[in-house]
Design an enzyme around this catalytic site. Structure first.
Site, short mmCIF file in Angstrom:
data_model
loop_
_atom_site.label_atom_id
_atom_site.label_comp_id
_atom_site.label_asym_id
_atom_site.label_seq_id
_atom_site.Cartn_x
_atom_site.Cartn_y
_atom_site.Cartn_z
N LYS A 35 0.89 -1.31 0.03
CA LYS A 35 -0.01 -0.18 0.04
C LYS A 35 0.80 1.13 -0.05
O LYS A 35 1.57 1.68 0.97
CB LYS A 35 -0.96 0.13 1.22
N GLU B 251 10.00 1.71 10.66
CA GLU B 251 11.07 2.88 10.23
C GLU B 251 10.38 3.96 10.41
O GLU B 251 9.29 4.53 9.77
CB GLU B 251 11.41 2.77 8.85
P1 NAD Z 1 2.15 8.53 8.13
O1 NAD Z 1 2.21 7.65 9.05
O2 NAD Z 1 0.99 9.47 8.09
O3 NAD Z 1 1.59 7.41 6.59
C1 NAD Z 1 2.49 6.59 6.43
C2 NAD Z 1 1.78 5.52 5.54
O4 NAD Z 1 1.16 4.85 6.60
C3 NAD Z 1 0.85 5.83 4.61
O5 NAD Z 1 0.64 5.15 3.70
C4 NAD Z 1 -0.49 6.14 5.28
O6 NAD Z 1 -1.59 5.91 4.30
C5 NAD Z 1 -0.41 4.65 6.33
N1 NAD Z 1 -1.59 4.69 7.32
C6 NAD Z 1 -2.09 5.67 7.98
N2 NAD Z 1 -2.73 5.50 8.97
C7 NAD Z 1 -2.74 4.06 9.02
C8 NAD Z 1 -3.31 3.04 9.64
N3 NAD Z 1 -4.20 3.30 10.84
N4 NAD Z 1 -3.07 1.67 9.34
C9 NAD Z 1 -1.89 1.36 8.53
N5 NAD Z 1 -1.22 2.43 7.58
C10 NAD Z 1 -1.79 3.62 7.97
O7 NAD Z 1 3.44 9.24 7.56
P2 NAD Z 1 3.65 10.19 6.34
O8 NAD Z 1 3.33 11.73 6.83
O9 NAD Z 1 3.33 9.37 5.01
O10 NAD Z 1 5.40 10.27 6.42
C11 NAD Z 1 6.03 10.93 7.28
C12 NAD Z 1 6.58 10.13 8.35
O11 NAD Z 1 7.56 9.05 7.68
C13 NAD Z 1 7.86 11.04 9.21
O12 NAD Z 1 7.58 10.74 10.56
C14 NAD Z 1 9.06 10.51 8.71
O13 NAD Z 1 10.19 10.68 9.68
C15 NAD Z 1 8.66 9.15 8.61
N6 NAD Z 1 9.54 8.36 7.71
C16 NAD Z 1 10.60 7.53 8.26
C17 NAD Z 1 11.77 7.05 7.52
C18 NAD Z 1 12.65 6.22 8.17
O14 NAD Z 1 13.45 5.33 7.29
N7 NAD Z 1 12.65 5.85 9.51
C19 NAD Z 1 11.78 7.25 5.98
C20 NAD Z 1 10.65 8.05 5.57
C21 NAD Z 1 9.68 8.72 6.47
#
Ligand code: NAD
Length: 481
Positions: A177, A252
């Site tokens: 997804k 991550e």
């Molecule tokens: P997010 O957590 O809002 O969303 C990430 C993914 O999770 C999306 O595909 C979203 O649709 C999905 N999601 C949302 N709610 C969910 C649920 N209840 N169950 C399952 N999936 C769900 O994050 P974002 O705004 O897309 O990305 C930014 C964040 O990602 C930042 O905190 C950043 O630090 C982190 N990030 C971490 C790394 C790493 O390698 N550690 C890399 C890139 C981004």
């Protein structure tokens, strides 16, 4: 306008009943460029069923049989390089050079795991050294099974490559997804799967948002292992769902990484590293080194050097060659960063350069690069991930204080140490609790080295042999010789 109305399930483009339509936007022109009809829980179920049905045949191909498919992913991404870069830049707002890094790192990752698939095959049945006479013991590494992969929007191709490539190399089958914010670059992966005749059911892609598709995927009993990249709040939900089903989970998550400028650093060089660590990709990087700890003897000179560099950053159209920094990826993310700038104003933080004092391009979700100095360690801006071009700095009296404050964080994804003495920088780096430590460098990533966080920055590692191990189960066959 592009319409993504189909999910890729069992190598068919499935017309979803999808009750919801999501707008996909171009954050520079602030207009809709595509519409996605999301999947629904029935699509998740069909995708998991297809992945389950195909898993044993995919495993039986062996690492040698799977490797050519991974190489084909790399080749096809390369062939589409120009168009994918432009698509990614348009959907994400990242400057073209940043889109190139997203793509090239993804290509390198697929190639690397083709090699790892072969290496896995070569070590199956390895003899265990032991002291028990007349007994033979061998190790085998089997795929974890059907995996559910969920990614964010900031580096769409590379974050998905870090999961899909090792999962396929291990012999797992995938339900993926992508982020609903940037589904366009990742759609290409399903198109490539079709183009390279990947066996049906091995890679399935279902579009949708977190609640509509992410949550049903994490709760599906047919999933053996989850791998998630994203925010800490959602990571906790994914972990809860994994706990319910007793499934493996890799996370991550976010970061608030420090950059330490020691007293023997050369200021202009240090300023270049500091810039690269925070303003790249408009600060939307999990590993951004967003907390600057500079020795007090260098602080004023460094702030001055940073101010000059910040003024020189050209904001503009991400597709233009003379743009250094594009807009934030979404209106929502811009608002989230603006909320932090409002907190900074309430807290009375001192700005060396303030986003609100810079003229922005006439259109686009822009936040200008910002630098606050003398930020108290109690400030929310010092402690929380902002995920935007906002650097918080404070000076320190000693190396020991720098190390102590660097480690005083809930996060532990990355860190940087800048010193005129590389050995000293390495020694300081060893004292830091984070997964990636850059020594007189910034944001270097290679598929051979692991990636992941200490503390709240995550669980497990991606990349390198550890990234493959995340999708494997080890078993021993033991008995008489
Ligand atoms: P997010 O957590 O809002 O969303 C990430 C993914 O999770 C999306 O595909 C979203 O649709 C999905 N999601 C949302 N709610 C969910 C649920 N209840 N169950 C399952 N999936 C769900 O994050 P974002 O705004 O897309 O990305 C930014 C964040 O990602 C930042 O905190 C950043 O630090 C982190 N990030 C971490 C790394 C790493 O390698 N550690 C890399 C890139 C981004």
């Amino acid at each position: 306008m592009q319409h993504l109305t189909k999910q890729f399930i069992d190598n068919h483009w499935v017309e979803s009943q999808g009750q919801r339509r999501l707008a996909v936007t171009d954050p520079y022109h602030q207009r809709q460029i595509a519409e996605v009809t999301t999947g629904d829980p029935a699509d998740v179920d069909a995708a998991v069923t297809a992945a389950r049905r195909s898993q044993s045949a995919w495993q039986a191909l062996g690492g040698d049989g799977r490797a050519p498919y991974l190489e084909a992913f790399a080749t096809h991404l390369e062939q589409r390089r120009e168009s994918l870069m432009r698509l990614s830049s348009t959907n994400n707002g990242k400057a073209l050079a940043e889109a190139a890094i997203d793509l090239d790192d993804a290509i390198a990752c697929y190639r690397y795991y083709a090699g790892q698939a072969r290496a896995l095959e070569a070590r199956q049945g390895r003899l265990v050294e032991h002291g028990m006479e007349g007994v033979s013991a061998r190790t085998y590494e089997d795929p974890a099974g059907v995996v559910g992969l969920i990614t964010p929007w900031n580096f769409p191709l590379v974050t998905s490559a870090w999961k899909i490539a090792p999962a396929l190399a291990a012999g797992c089958t995938v339900v993926f997804k992508p982020s609903e914010v940037t589904p366009l670059p990742e759609q290409a992966l399903a198109e490539i799967a079709e183009a390279i005749d990947l066996p049906a059911g091995v890679l399935n892609l279902v579009h949708g948002d977190g609640e509509g598709i992410g949550a049903p995927l994490t709760a599906h009993p047919g999933i053996d292992k989850l791998s998630f990249t994203g925010s800490n709040a959602v990571g906790a939900k994914v972990m809860r769902a994994a706990a319910e089903g007793i499934r493996g989970v890799s996370l991550e998550l976010g970061g608030k990484s420090p950059i330490l400028v020691l007293d023997d650093a050369e200021v202009e060089q240090a300023a270049d590293w500091v810039m690269a660590g925070i303003y790249f990709n408009s600060g939307q990087i999990c590993s951004a080194t967003s907390r600057l700890l500079v020795h007090h003897s260098l602080a004023d000179a460094l702030y001055d050097a940073l101010g000059r560099r910040i003024d020189a950053i050209r904001l503009g159209d991400p597709l233009a060659d003379d743009t250094d920094m594009g807009p934030m990826t979404s209106a929502r993310q811009r608002q989230s960063v603006e909320d932090y700038l409002a907190i900074a104003a309430e807290e009375g933080l001192v700005a060396v350069r303030d986003a609100r004092h810079r003229t922005l391009p006439k259109q686009g979700e822009f936040i200008a690069p910002t630098l606050f100095r003398d930020v108290p360690t109690s400030s929310r801006l010092w402690r929380e991930e902002i995920f935007g071009p906002v650097l918080c700095a404070r000076s320190v009296a000693s190396e020991a204080e720098a190390i102590e404050l660097a480690n005083d964080s809930d996060f532990g994804l990355a860190a940087t140490v800048i010193s005129g003495d590389t050995e000293r920088a390495r020694r300081v780096g060893r004292a830091l609790r984070a997964g990636s430590i850059w020594v007189n460098s910034e944001q270097l990533v290679m598929p051979e080295a692991g990636w992941g966080g200490f503390k709240h920055s995550g669980i497990g590692r991606e990349l390198g042999p550890w990234g493959l191990a995340a999708y494997l189960e080890v078993k021993h066959l033991i008995g008489p010789e």
